[in-house]
Scaffold this active site. Structure first.
Site, PDB file in Angstrom:
ATOM      1  N   GLU A  42      50.400  16.403  14.069  1.00 44.35           N
ATOM      2  CA  GLU A  42      50.993  15.094  13.795  1.00 44.35           C
ATOM      3  C   GLU A  42      50.217  14.372  12.691  1.00 44.35           C
ATOM      4  O   GLU A  42      48.989  14.319  12.712  1.00 44.35           O
ATOM      5  CB  GLU A  42      50.975  14.256  15.082  1.00 44.35           C
ATOM      6  CG  GLU A  42      51.479  12.841  14.914  1.00 44.35           C
ATOM      7  CD  GLU A  42      51.418  12.030  16.207  1.00 44.35           C
ATOM      8  OE1 GLU A  42      51.958  10.906  16.205  1.00 44.35           O
ATOM      9  OE2 GLU A  42      50.857  12.515  17.212  1.00 44.35           O
ATOM     10  N   LYS A 132      59.619   9.922  13.631  1.00 42.49           N
ATOM     11  CA  LYS A 132      59.380   9.574  15.034  1.00 42.49           C
ATOM     12  C   LYS A 132      60.239   8.380  15.433  1.00 42.49           C
ATOM     13  O   LYS A 132      60.217   7.334  14.783  1.00 42.49           O
ATOM     14  CB  LYS A 132      57.901   9.262  15.242  1.00 42.49           C
ATOM     15  CG  LYS A 132      57.462   9.124  16.702  1.00 42.49           C
ATOM     16  CD  LYS A 132      55.956   8.950  16.756  1.00 42.49           C
ATOM     17  CE  LYS A 132      55.427   8.975  18.187  1.00 42.49           C
ATOM     18  NZ  LYS A 132      53.950   8.836  18.216  1.00 42.49           N
ATOM     19  N   CYS A 166      54.696  13.942  19.459  1.00 39.88           N
ATOM     20  CA  CYS A 166      53.877  13.284  20.485  1.00 39.88           C
ATOM     21  C   CYS A 166      54.735  12.755  21.621  1.00 39.88           C
ATOM     22  O   CYS A 166      55.454  13.517  22.258  1.00 39.88           O
ATOM     23  CB  CYS A 166      53.036  12.187  19.825  1.00 39.88           C
ATOM     24  SG  CYS A 166      51.540  11.752  20.750  1.00 39.88           S
TER      25      CYS A 166
END
Length: 314
Positions: A42, A132, A166
């Protein structure tokens, strides 16, 4: 059968060129070892903003402003093809790469950053960009919310690859969006780690009957570049582990086949056989025979006016 490589090394915070160089070296090394798919963590390009968990938004306002200004400069504008150094490195290695980046919006405000994951094909072509959907807690002071335009699974030489970042992986409908597109290799670049996270990766593999790959930037405070603003204040203990890594590879039954690679810098290798996905889905296919589209329906609005109905999509 495909050999995969999960890169678990420190990231040069706030330095785009150095991040590209580190990524290129890791990709080249993995390719020499026979890897066909290479995963970088990430926000590897530009660095994960770990400082947001340490500094006060108001009390440390001047310092956070200075750091954020440098993060913006280290981010990537895809419209300007600032990803070119990474794409060239991928094309040279002739592998498929999944990599987290800090992305700067190129078309509109220019002031918004996104936590983005890109999938790059062996010829250097950008296959997908996913932002994200929901930055976690203080991450919202750094990154804007993404949309579903990149919530896609793409065909690659190693299989059908999709990625969530995540804690997006705790969003059941986001996971199902990938399951509904037949994901075979599910990639979860993260900043999370530890037993709870690894258990989640096992659950996702067992739920989706897919391979799950997860890794994070692995670094200690002493790995933070010397020119980081007020480094001694923000990272006082050089031996502190900012993230221990914990890279893992999980097979479609939920069995851990590689890792966790804990507090260890390097590359974790494993072999993934996409054909095992079909066999595992004989008993449980949550987007197929174990789905009830007459009862449940997921709609994904990838772009204004173009919703996708997974119950109907072929």
């Amino acid at each position: 059968m495909a050999k995969v490589a999960l890169v678990q090394i420190p990231c040069p915070f706030l330095d785009r060129a150095a991040s590209f160089d580190a990524a290129a070296r890791a990709i080249a090394k993995a390719a020499r070892e026979g890897a066909e798919l290479v995963v970088l963590p990430e926000s590897f390009i530009g660095g994960y903003p770990d400082w947001i968990w340490r500094l006060q938004p108001q009390g440390d306002r001047t310092l956070t402003h200075t750091i954020h200004e440098r993060l913006v400069a280290a981010s990537v504008d895809l419209q300007k093809d600032e990803l070119r150094p990474l794409r060239d490195a991928v094309a040279k290695a002739k592998v498929t790469v999944v990599c987290g980046i800090n992305e700067r919006e190129g078309a509109f405000s220019r002031g918004t950053l996104y936590n983005t994951v890109v999938i790059i094909g062996p010829d250097g072509t950008l296959l997908n960009r996913h932002r994200k959907l929901v930055p976690t807690n203080p991450e919202r002071m750094v990154w804007g919310q993404g949309d579903a335009s990149g919530l896609r699974v793409v065909s690659t030489p190693v299989g059908r690859v999709g990625s969530l970042i995540c804690w997006e992986n705790y969003m059941p409908l986001a996971r199902f969006a990938l399951y509904g597109q037949g994901v075979e290799i599910y990639v979860a670049p993260t900043w999370d780690h530890g037993d709870a996270w690894i258990s989640s990766m096992k659950h996702i593999a067992r739920e989706g009957r897919c391979w799950v790959l997860s890794n994070a930037i692995c670094m200690q405070a002493k790995d933070v570049p010397a020119d980081f603003p007020e480094r001694a204040k923000v990272y006082a203990n050089p031996e502190e582990w900012l993230n221990p890594g914990d890279a893992v590879v999980v097979d479609p039954t939920g069995t851990l086949v590689a890792g966790p690679m804990h507090e260890e810098r390097g590359i974790l290798y494993a072999t993934c056989d996409a054909s095992k996905v079909d066999a595992a889905r004989r008993t449980l296919d949550v987007a197929g025979h174990y789905n009830r589209p007459d009862v449940f329906r997921l709609e994904v609005n990838r772009a204004a006016g173009t919703p996708v109905h997974f119950a109907d999509e072929k």
